[in-house]
Every structure is written in structure tokens, then in C-alpha cells.
Design an enzyme around this catalytic site. Sequence first.
Site, PDB file in Angstrom:
ATOM      1  N   HIS A  64       0.792  -1.322   0.109  1.00  0.00           N
ATOM      2  CA  HIS A  64       0.197  -0.057   0.038  1.00  0.00           C
ATOM      3  C   HIS A  64       0.835   1.440  -0.001  1.00  0.00           C
ATOM      4  CE1 HIS A  64      -3.488   2.400   1.891  1.00  0.00           C
ATOM      5  NE2 HIS A  64      -3.891   2.144   0.592  1.00  0.00           N
TER       6      HIS A  64
ATOM      7  N   LYS B  73      -4.387  10.441   5.459  1.00  0.00           N
ATOM      8  CA  LYS B  73      -3.831   9.790   6.629  1.00  0.00           C
ATOM      9  C   LYS B  73      -2.939  10.643   7.342  1.00  0.00           C
ATOM     10  CE  LYS B  73      -4.097   6.301   3.035  1.00  0.00           C
ATOM     11  NZ  LYS B  73      -5.572   6.119   3.111  1.00  0.00           N
TER      12      LYS B  73
ATOM     13  N   ASP C 165      -0.370  17.340  19.944  1.00  0.00           N
ATOM     14  CA  ASP C 165       0.048  18.456  20.768  1.00  0.00           C
ATOM     15  C   ASP C 165       0.757  19.643  19.639  1.00  0.00           C
ATOM     16  OD1 ASP C 165      -0.725  17.283  23.071  1.00  0.00           O
ATOM     17  OD2 ASP C 165       1.293  16.591  23.821  1.00  0.00           O
TER      18      ASP C 165
ATOM     19  N   HIS D 222      -9.123  11.158   1.550  1.00  0.00           N
ATOM     20  CA  HIS D 222      -8.247   9.949   1.470  1.00  0.00           C
ATOM     21  C   HIS D 222      -7.025  10.256   2.537  1.00  0.00           C
ATOM     22  CE1 HIS D 222      -5.691   6.545  -0.292  1.00  0.00           C
ATOM     23  NE2 HIS D 222      -6.890   5.696   0.391  1.00  0.00           N
TER      24      HIS D 222
ATOM     25  N   LYS E 290       3.457   4.447  -1.175  1.00  0.00           N
ATOM     26  CA  LYS E 290       3.441   5.304  -2.511  1.00  0.00           C
ATOM     27  C   LYS E 290       4.514   6.296  -2.125  1.00  0.00           C
ATOM     28  CE  LYS E 290      -1.399   4.837  -1.623  1.00  0.00           C
ATOM     29  NZ  LYS E 290      -2.118   4.267  -0.426  1.00  0.00           N
TER      30      LYS E 290
ATOM     31  N   ASP F 192      16.199  11.058  -9.080  1.00  0.00           N
ATOM     32  CA  ASP F 192      17.697  11.284  -8.846  1.00  0.00           C
ATOM     33  C   ASP F 192      18.391  11.347  -7.436  1.00  0.00           C
ATOM     34  OD1 ASP F 192      17.744  12.087 -11.458  1.00  0.00           O
ATOM     35  OD2 ASP F 192      17.305  14.308 -11.294  1.00  0.00           O
TER      36      ASP F 192
END
Length: 428
Positions: free
Chosen positions: A168, A348, A353, A346, A170, A175
Amino acid sequence: QHPSQTFHLDQNRPRHPAKSHSRQQPFKQQTECNTTLDVHEISSYYIPLAKSIHRLAEQSLIDGNEIEPLFTGNTAYNAMLEAIANSKKSIVLMTYIFHADGIGVKFISELRQAHARGVVIRVLLDGVMAHLTRPSVVHALRNAGIPFALFNSPLLARQFIFLNLRSHRKICVVDGRIGFTGGFNIHRDYWSSNPDEAVHQDTHFRVTGPIVAQLSTVFVNEWLYSSGETLRGEPWFLEEDEIPHEGRVLARGIAAGPNEQQERLRGSYLTALNVAQKSVKIMSPYFIPDEVLIAAIGDAINRQVEVDIFIPRNNSKILLAATMGTINEILGHGARLWLCPPPFNHSKLMIVDDQWLLMGSGNWDERSLRLNFEFNVECYNALLVNKINTLFRTHQNSATQFTYAEYLKRPFHHRLFDGCTRIFSPFL
């Protein structure tokens, strides 16, 4: 091996995810966390959090990073496409979903042009999602001559038993110096050529500085398992001490997966909840925490920590029911749940604090905690967190609060369906 070769059927790859995703090189000795955090004006009560995640992730907390949040598809995709267009040596790209139409057309075009001018490229796709997407991204990449591999392809008999273990993550690194990570897939629903059209939302991050080497290492390990090819040194990536410092963000990559002896993502969530003194903000499209996390949230609330949870109101009925099957306990403790209106978000994200941020691909559900291979980054920087807080405030202003009293008013058959759906959440 020739750079135009595809590797998705290479017979030399390791046979088991747990073996291929073995621990990375031994991590460096723990630095003086109190000194490091003090230099950055980060409170000393974060020291236990920094030490705990150091041992969990087996990666060092690195100074000198610039991390820029990218809040929309147009912003994130354009930044990635610009980096690819300006690439000189190498491009590595790992994603869960890669649609060959919509924004995917632009990515394939830029990758093809980079390949034509001599840039070496590797693209890694989740094996299940690559076969489910239409039009076929496998055919598109093969026709463009772009080297790619599939993680746990269900078409290979020896990997079929790992069908439920998905990648999952990404990650994109150009370079060895410019990285991108976060929640964005290359997905048609998150982009439109019409800037006024409402599309799904997410949050991605452009990163520079030594942390990029940690992104590269995760890709190299997963590419080795999926293709059998070892990528070393230049042009693929630089060591942490070879990448110039670009900013002031303390950061650390957290590569989590079912092969780990310690549950890194769950451990990060738990430690952050236990350290929190004032506030916790969580944004996740799939919020189905287990009993341990529920207890940690309840404990934080008992310490007078304000806990705000943001989920999309327009999620699928089944996933929303699974969330409702869990949320009653958290609401009973005193957490605040915010149902955010369309467009679907979508992202996450977790903030503690207003100084600590966890971002990446991991959700708050059993699939992310136990089954998926995920990648997140923890960041210590008040200015960066303030930018993310702007997103939370925007959502809170438009969201509807869902209270414990409202949950208790739900019909019995709805609550029964909620509980049944929660049982099957690992397969959703």
C-alpha cells in the site's frame, strides 16, 4: 540487466515477503534525543516517543529536511510530474493504484520521455491492483518500454498464498534527491483537467534532505523482492550523509509490514497516544481501530487530552458501518467524531500537541495494521504541523459532529449490522 526490460516474471526473486523484507542495515546508535529536540525547540516530553519509534523503525531521526504538504491532486501530481520532467539520472515510483487513463496518461508520457533521454526508471505496482485496473496499466507500461515489477502478483502460483498481503506504499524518488510520499495514488478520481470540477482529496508531501535516502531504501528492498534485481548506489540513491540539508524538519521513515517482529505502525500510534498531553487529531478514511488502540484513546481522554477524529461522511456504507461498530466505545470515552462532507478525503494524518506529525499511507484499520506493507514518516516541526492544522480546521468548519447520544439513537438493526461489518473489516 537492460533498463528497458520488465521484471514482473523474474524467477530469481525471493519466495516469501518476510524473507525479502528483512531488516534493513543495522540502525545507527541512538543520538542524544533531548539535545536534538531542544535545538529545534521541541518539548522534552517527546523524548520517549522519539526513542520508542527509533527502536521500532530501526531508523535514525534525521535533521535537515524540507517537507512541503501538497493538499490537492493538481498540486501533488503537478509537483511529481515536474520532478520527473526535470530528472537527470533516475526515477523510482511505487504506488498501490496506477490508473492508465486520466492523470495516469500524463505520468506514462513523462516517464516515456525520461526513459528516451536516458534516465533509468523502475516502477513497482501492487500485483492485485495492477490487474484490476482498467485500462491495463501493465500493458501501458510495457508498450511504453518502462521497466516495472508487480508485488505479489496473484497470477504466480507461489505467491497466491500471499494474496491478502498488499503493498500500500506510495513512494517516488527522483535522482536520489527529491522524494514524494503520502496518501495519493495515481488515480483518475483525484484529478480533473477542469479546475472547477470537484474531485477526491488527499495529502501528499514533497520531501528533500537526508530523509530521501530512507524512502529510497524502502523502494530498493521491495524492488529486490518483486524483481530479483538489486539497485545499489548511484544513480538510484545517495546515502543520508551525501544528501545536502534542505530545511529544519526532524523526520524519520517508518516502513511497516506483516513481516516485522514488532508492529511498527500500531506501535507508533500507541506511543503517540500515550505521550500526548493536550491534543490528538486523527484523519483517516478507514478508521476501525482495535481494542488496544481504543483503550489508548480512552486513556488519553482520561488524562484530559482532547481527541478529534475526522472521517469522510461519503465513505462506502459498509466501511462506514465498520467504523460505527467501533466508534461507540471511543465516543463513550469522550472523543469527538467529525463527519466531513464531500469531496471524499483519503488523507492519513495524525497530530499530537501541535508539534508532532505522522503522515503516509497507513490507515487505522486491521488491513493497514496487520496485512498491508505501509510507509509513514514522523515529523517534529511546529511550522509544518501548523500547515496541516489548517487542513483540520477547514474540515472541522464544514463537518458535522457525530455524538455518542446520536449513536445510541441508531436503530438496533443498524447497530447489529455495524458490529457484523466490523468483524470482516480485515477483508474490506
